[in-house]
Design an enzyme around this catalytic site. Structure first.
Site, PDB file in Angstrom:
ATOM      1  N   LYS A  50      10.605  -1.926   0.624  1.00  0.00           N
ATOM      2  CA  LYS A  50      11.005  -2.673   1.786  1.00  0.00           C
ATOM      3  C   LYS A  50      10.215  -3.966   1.892  1.00  0.00           C
ATOM      4  O   LYS A  50      10.630  -4.913   2.533  1.00  0.00           O
ATOM      5  CB  LYS A  50      10.774  -1.847   3.060  1.00  0.00           C
ATOM      6  CG  LYS A  50      11.531  -0.565   3.148  1.00  0.00           C
ATOM      7  CD  LYS A  50      11.076   0.231   4.375  1.00  0.00           C
ATOM      8  CE  LYS A  50      11.697   1.606   4.340  1.00  0.00           C
ATOM      9  NZ  LYS A  50      11.172   2.435   5.431  1.00  0.00           N
ATOM     10  N   GLY A  51       9.061  -3.995   1.269  1.00  0.00           N
ATOM     11  CA  GLY A  51       8.125  -5.095   1.445  1.00  0.00           C
ATOM     12  C   GLY A  51       8.626  -6.461   1.032  1.00  0.00           C
ATOM     13  O   GLY A  51       8.220  -7.471   1.593  1.00  0.00           O
ATOM     14  N   PHE A  86      -7.070  -4.773   1.185  1.00  0.00           N
ATOM     15  CA  PHE A  86      -5.813  -4.159   1.611  1.00  0.00           C
ATOM     16  C   PHE A  86      -5.154  -5.085   2.634  1.00  0.00           C
ATOM     17  O   PHE A  86      -5.713  -5.344   3.699  1.00  0.00           O
ATOM     18  CB  PHE A  86      -6.034  -2.769   2.214  1.00  0.00           C
ATOM     19  CG  PHE A  86      -4.741  -2.023   2.376  1.00  0.00           C
ATOM     20  CD1 PHE A  86      -4.238  -1.268   1.341  1.00  0.00           C
ATOM     21  CD2 PHE A  86      -4.013  -2.124   3.557  1.00  0.00           C
ATOM     22  CE1 PHE A  86      -3.029  -0.602   1.476  1.00  0.00           C
ATOM     23  CE2 PHE A  86      -2.804  -1.462   3.693  1.00  0.00           C
ATOM     24  CZ  PHE A  86      -2.313  -0.700   2.646  1.00  0.00           C
ATOM     25  N   ARG A 120       4.615  -4.717   9.162  1.00  0.00           N
ATOM     26  CA  ARG A 120       5.506  -5.514   8.320  1.00  0.00           C
ATOM     27  C   ARG A 120       5.961  -6.785   9.028  1.00  0.00           C
ATOM     28  O   ARG A 120       6.200  -7.803   8.389  1.00  0.00           O
ATOM     29  CB  ARG A 120       6.760  -4.716   7.933  1.00  0.00           C
ATOM     30  CG  ARG A 120       6.525  -3.606   6.952  1.00  0.00           C
ATOM     31  CD  ARG A 120       7.880  -3.061   6.458  1.00  0.00           C
ATOM     32  NE  ARG A 120       7.755  -1.773   5.801  1.00  0.00           N
ATOM     33  CZ  ARG A 120       7.400  -1.602   4.532  1.00  0.00           C
ATOM     34  NH1 ARG A 120       7.111  -2.644   3.790  1.00  0.00           N
ATOM     35  NH2 ARG A 120       7.326  -0.389   4.020  1.00  0.00           N
ATOM     36  N   ASP A 128      -0.111  -5.726  -7.796  1.00  0.00           N
ATOM     37  CA  ASP A 128      -1.505  -5.294  -7.903  1.00  0.00           C
ATOM     38  C   ASP A 128      -1.715  -4.485  -9.176  1.00  0.00           C
ATOM     39  O   ASP A 128      -2.043  -5.055 -10.203  1.00  0.00           O
ATOM     40  CB  ASP A 128      -2.017  -4.613  -6.632  1.00  0.00           C
ATOM     41  CG  ASP A 128      -1.219  -3.404  -6.189  1.00  0.00           C
ATOM     42  OD1 ASP A 128      -0.301  -2.964  -6.903  1.00  0.00           O
ATOM     43  OD2 ASP A 128      -1.542  -2.858  -5.119  1.00  0.00           O
ATOM     44  N   GLU A 152       9.107  -9.596  -5.558  1.00  0.00           N
ATOM     45  CA  GLU A 152       8.164  -8.572  -5.101  1.00  0.00           C
ATOM     46  C   GLU A 152       7.200  -9.162  -4.082  1.00  0.00           C
ATOM     47  O   GLU A 152       6.816 -10.323  -4.189  1.00  0.00           O
ATOM     48  CB  GLU A 152       7.345  -8.059  -6.290  1.00  0.00           C
ATOM     49  CG  GLU A 152       7.808  -6.733  -6.855  1.00  0.00           C
ATOM     50  CD  GLU A 152       7.288  -5.547  -6.062  1.00  0.00           C
ATOM     51  OE1 GLU A 152       7.296  -5.593  -4.821  1.00  0.00           O
ATOM     52  OE2 GLU A 152       6.895  -4.571  -6.696  1.00  0.00           O
ATOM     53  N   ASP A 153       6.788  -8.349  -3.117  1.00  0.00           N
ATOM     54  CA  ASP A 153       5.817  -8.796  -2.137  1.00  0.00           C
ATOM     55  C   ASP A 153       4.431  -8.948  -2.752  1.00  0.00           C
ATOM     56  O   ASP A 153       3.756  -9.937  -2.540  1.00  0.00           O
ATOM     57  CB  ASP A 153       5.773  -7.866  -0.914  1.00  0.00           C
ATOM     58  CG  ASP A 153       5.559  -6.395  -1.268  1.00  0.00           C
ATOM     59  OD1 ASP A 153       5.492  -6.055  -2.472  1.00  0.00           O
ATOM     60  OD2 ASP A 153       5.472  -5.576  -0.336  1.00  0.00           O
TER      61      ASP A 153
END
Length: 195
Positions: A55-56, A164, A177, A115, A111-112
């Site tokens: 969802k990001g 984070f 979000r 990592d 993509e958000d």
């Protein structure tokens, strides 16, 4: 439920969580416009098919798509790797597939955050099997310190430290979000969520 309070660039949720702004909304907007120009420069005449990872990636996809001139279509895919906590399970599985074929198309995976790279590695393998004409990757955030898989993005919004982060589509247990900026989440008395 604790009420969020904004003070000097921080949001506090009771005594347990706080968010310190890392990348303001205006910087995100400006960088996305620049990324859109880079993408269109690389593919000046082509129809671009953007694939967002749910969802990001939705916030990033919509702003990027609106900034790219010319013909743009998009689709969505969903994978699971994080679950309800802050550390990756190390395994990626497909939970929602694309609605249409990408064969012969110029595909930009949106993509958000990049990592560990495990999700992106999985998606690139999956998409390469479907024979797109071109396959590129655009990420809003790149966190190279966390990289496990040997993958990279073709278009990067911001390189960030190993913190984070939430906001602008990124979540912590499905929260935050909707923040218009990217912020660093701290738990308790400054403790960090575990990766």
């Amino acid at each position: 439920m604790a009420e969020a309070r904004v003070a000097k660039g921080k949001i506090r949720h009771g005594q347990r969580e706080s968010i310190r702004a890392l990348i303001p909304a205006a910087r995100i907007e400006k960088r996305i416009r620049a990324m859109a120009k880079e993408i269109r420069r690389d593919f000046p005449e082509e129809r671009l098919h953007l694939v967002s990872v749910l969802k990001g990636g939705v916030f990033f996809l919509t702003d990027l798509a609106r900034s790219i001139p010319g013909e743009v279509s998009f689709d969505f895919i969903a994978v699971a790797s994080y679950g309800q906590n802050t550390h990756s399970s190390g395994q990626v599985r497909l939970t929602r597939d694309l609605d249409s074929s990408i064969e012969g198309q110029t595909v930009i995976v949106v993509e958000d955050i990049l990592d560990t790279g495990m999700t992106l590695q999985y998606l690139l393998r999956l998409f390469q099997q479907r024979k797109p004409k071109h396959l590129r990757v655009a990420v809003l955030l790149d966190k190279p310190e966390r990289r496990i898989a040997a993958v990279r993005a073709d278009y990067v919004g911001f390189t960030i430290p190993n913190e984070f982060v939430v906001g602008y589509g990124l979540d912590y247990s499905e929260r935050y979000r909707n923040l218009p900026y990217v912020g660093i989440l701290k738990l308790g008395s400054g403790a960090k969520p575990q990766k």
